[in-house]
Design an enzyme around this catalytic site. Structure first.
Site, mmCIF file in Angstrom:
data_model
loop_
_atom_site.group_PDB
_atom_site.id
_atom_site.type_symbol
_atom_site.label_atom_id
_atom_site.label_comp_id
_atom_site.label_asym_id
_atom_site.label_seq_id
_atom_site.Cartn_x
_atom_site.Cartn_y
_atom_site.Cartn_z
ATOM 1 C CG ASN A 154 -0.274 -0.368 2.488
ATOM 2 O OD1 ASN A 154 0.253 -1.475 2.640
ATOM 3 N ND2 ASN A 154 -0.274 0.555 3.434
ATOM 4 C CD GLN A 182 -3.811 -0.175 -1.501
ATOM 5 O OE1 GLN A 182 -4.095 0.346 -2.587
ATOM 6 N NE2 GLN A 182 -4.193 0.359 -0.356
ATOM 7 C CB SER A 202 -10.755 -3.310 0.841
ATOM 8 O OG SER A 202 -11.421 -2.204 1.400
ATOM 9 N N GLY A 203 -13.719 -2.976 -0.823
ATOM 10 C CA GLY A 203 -14.507 -2.187 -1.770
ATOM 11 C C GLY A 203 -14.016 -0.758 -1.958
ATOM 12 C CG HIS A 204 -12.346 1.768 1.373
ATOM 13 N ND1 HIS A 204 -11.355 2.672 1.624
ATOM 14 C CD2 HIS A 204 -12.088 0.711 2.173
ATOM 15 C CE1 HIS A 204 -10.539 2.199 2.552
ATOM 16 N NE2 HIS A 204 -10.967 0.996 2.897
ATOM 17 C CB THR A 240 -28.909 -9.460 7.919
ATOM 18 O OG1 THR A 240 -29.599 -10.319 8.814
ATOM 19 C CG2 THR A 240 -29.818 -9.105 6.745
ATOM 20 C CB CYS A 328 -3.954 2.307 9.023
ATOM 21 S SG CYS A 328 -5.238 1.898 7.882
HETATM 22 N N1 PLP Z 1 -4.623 -4.329 3.352
HETATM 23 C C1 PLP Z 1 -4.042 -3.352 2.663
HETATM 24 C C2 PLP Z 1 -2.858 -3.665 1.799
HETATM 25 C C3 PLP Z 1 -4.542 -2.049 2.709
HETATM 26 O O1 PLP Z 1 -3.952 -1.080 2.020
HETATM 27 C C4 PLP Z 1 -5.669 -1.796 3.539
HETATM 28 C C5 PLP Z 1 -6.193 -0.421 3.674
HETATM 29 O O2 PLP Z 1 -5.489 0.542 3.473
HETATM 30 C C6 PLP Z 1 -6.251 -2.862 4.235
HETATM 31 C C7 PLP Z 1 -5.696 -4.116 4.117
HETATM 32 C C8 PLP Z 1 -7.456 -2.656 5.113
HETATM 33 O O3 PLP Z 1 -8.601 -2.540 4.320
HETATM 34 P P1 PLP Z 1 -9.938 -1.903 4.963
HETATM 35 O O4 PLP Z 1 -9.700 -0.451 5.092
HETATM 36 O O5 PLP Z 1 -11.016 -2.231 3.979
HETATM 37 O O6 PLP Z 1 -10.145 -2.590 6.263
#
Ligand code: PLP
Length: 393
Positions: A154, A182, A202-204, A240, A328
């Site tokens: 990431n 990613q 991950s959707g976002h 659900t 994060c």
């Molecule tokens: N794994 C990686 C490589 C990521 O970059 C991220 C989020 O930045 C995640 C996991 C976590 O995903 P989520 O934000 O959907 O929990």
């Protein structure tokens, strides 16, 4: 900032804009198809059909079977489901092999599992962020229950050779999970050719909303459920279903597949223009991580003698959003564990900026960023205690 300040978003590895087509796909489930998909009646049946359709769209992105797709709430949950599901199925303890540059959603989880009694090997990447398949082979022991390696980093975008690692792990009889949060939607992934057992999405990160994720679980692979309760997702994940978000993710995966070839090249060209422009116009800069084996949308540039966060704040005043480290961990005074793992020069350890693009970025946005950045860097260097020290020595 003024009304005319542009909005240039170059932080797409943190999160992405929800695509208008995705919002459109979600609306019917908020307005009309609001039944419980587990209900026997027609209200429920219609909603179940929506989920089935989305499951097919997600499966198509990675060439999986629809029944191998389990909807979760996010990438972190998918990672937890994979690792904890295996550890639990192994009686609470096993040996885990991972790398020293994983996202906290794997790294912190592994450290927690270690405290609970699991063995842990964290493979060290080289100073370009690369990992060799032989390192994985050498780390496997009789006790190893699972290998978990990210597909794309990431912070740097650097890719691990999952295509080579997967057959190697498979032939040893161990399970392989890949955090493809990613990678999914940015590069082609084909689970028919790459024999991973589990894969997180991950959707976002691909223009769907926050709060929806997927764990791909290969047919025949047995893990214990992480969320226990009802029989949803074939008994593999209770609760659900978040139907509108599932619909949105399905459409986002369909769009990602549709745009992938064309946008991969276009976005990589914009990224390269930005990267080369910065390297040419700002002295004492270099790219963190390997420049060949990486995602098409990411560049992580080290600016020696200044704090990345100061650059970010100044860019923000011009309406330009980028990031230092992962979303994060930013805000922490410690340099990122990824930059430490790459043994980045001490004078640049705090000066890494990640620019991550999406299909919505334009040439004009790269030009605008390049217009401001050299001036910002010059200004900050004049104020920097590092540069002052160098000048007086
Ligand atoms: N794994 C990686 C490589 C990521 O970059 C991220 C989020 O930045 C995640 C996991 C976590 O995903 P989520 O934000 O959907 O929990």
């Amino acid at each position: 900032m003024t009304e005319n300040t542009p909005n240039i978003y170059l932080d797409n590895n943190a999160t992405t804009q929800v695509a208008p087509e995705v919002i459109e796909a979600m609306m019917p489930c908020l307005q009309r198809f609001w039944g419980n998909p587990s209900s026997m009646h027609t209200f429920g049946g219609k909603v179940k059909k929506c989920i089935d359709h989305a499951r097919e769209q997600v499966a198509a992105l990675i060439h999986a079977h629809p029944e191998e797709i389990i909807f979760t709430s996010c990438g972190s949950e998918s990672n937890n489901m994979a690792l904890r599901g295996v550890v639990d199925a192994c009686g609470g303890r096993t040996h885990i092999v991972t790398s020293n540059v994983e996202h906290p959603a794997i790294r912190s989880l592994c450290h927690y599992l270690k405290k609970l009694g699991c063995g842990l090997t964290e493979l060290a990447v080289d100073n370009e962020g690369l990992l060799a398949p032989e390192q994985v082979a050498e780390a496997l022991t009789k006790e190893t229950g699972i290998v978990s390696l990210m597909w794309a980093n990431n912070e740097t975008g650097v890719l691990f050779p999952i295509e080579e690692i997967a057959p190697l792990v498979k032939s040893s009889g161990k399970l392989l999970h890949t955090d493809a949060v990613q990678a999914a939607g940015k590069i082609p992934i084909d689970v028919r050719e790459v024999p991973v057992d589990m894969l997180s999405i991950s959707g976002h990160k691909l223009h769907a909303p926050k709060g929806i994720g997927v764990l791909y679980l290969r047919k025949g692979v047995k893990i214990n459920p992480f969320i226990i309760g009802g029989h949803q997702e074939l008994g593999r994940r209770a609760g659900t279903e978040n139907v509108p978000y599932i619909m949105g993710l399905g459409r986002a995966c369909e769009l990602a597949l549709e745009h992938m070839n064309e946008e991969r090249t276009r976005v990589a060209a914009l990224r390269d223009q930005l990267e080369q422009g910065i390297l040419a116009s700002c002295a004492d800069t270099f790219v963190n991580g390997n420049r060949e084996k990486r995602l098409p949308n990411t560049t992580n540039i080290a600016f020696k003698y200044i704090e990345g966060e100061s650059i970010l704040l100044r860019l923000d005043q011009y309406g330009i959003a980028a990031s230092s480290g992962s979303a994060c961990t930013s805000g922490s005074p410690e340099p990122s564990h990824v930059m430490q793992a790459l043994h980045v020069d001490a004078m640049a350890l705090h000066g890494g900026i990640r620019f991550s693009l999406s299909r919505y970025n334009t040439q004009e946005e790269m030009d605008e960023t390049l217009k401001h950045l050299p001036g910002i860097v010059d200004e900050l260097r004049k104020l920097s205690p590092f540069t002052a020290r160098i000048q007086c020595c």
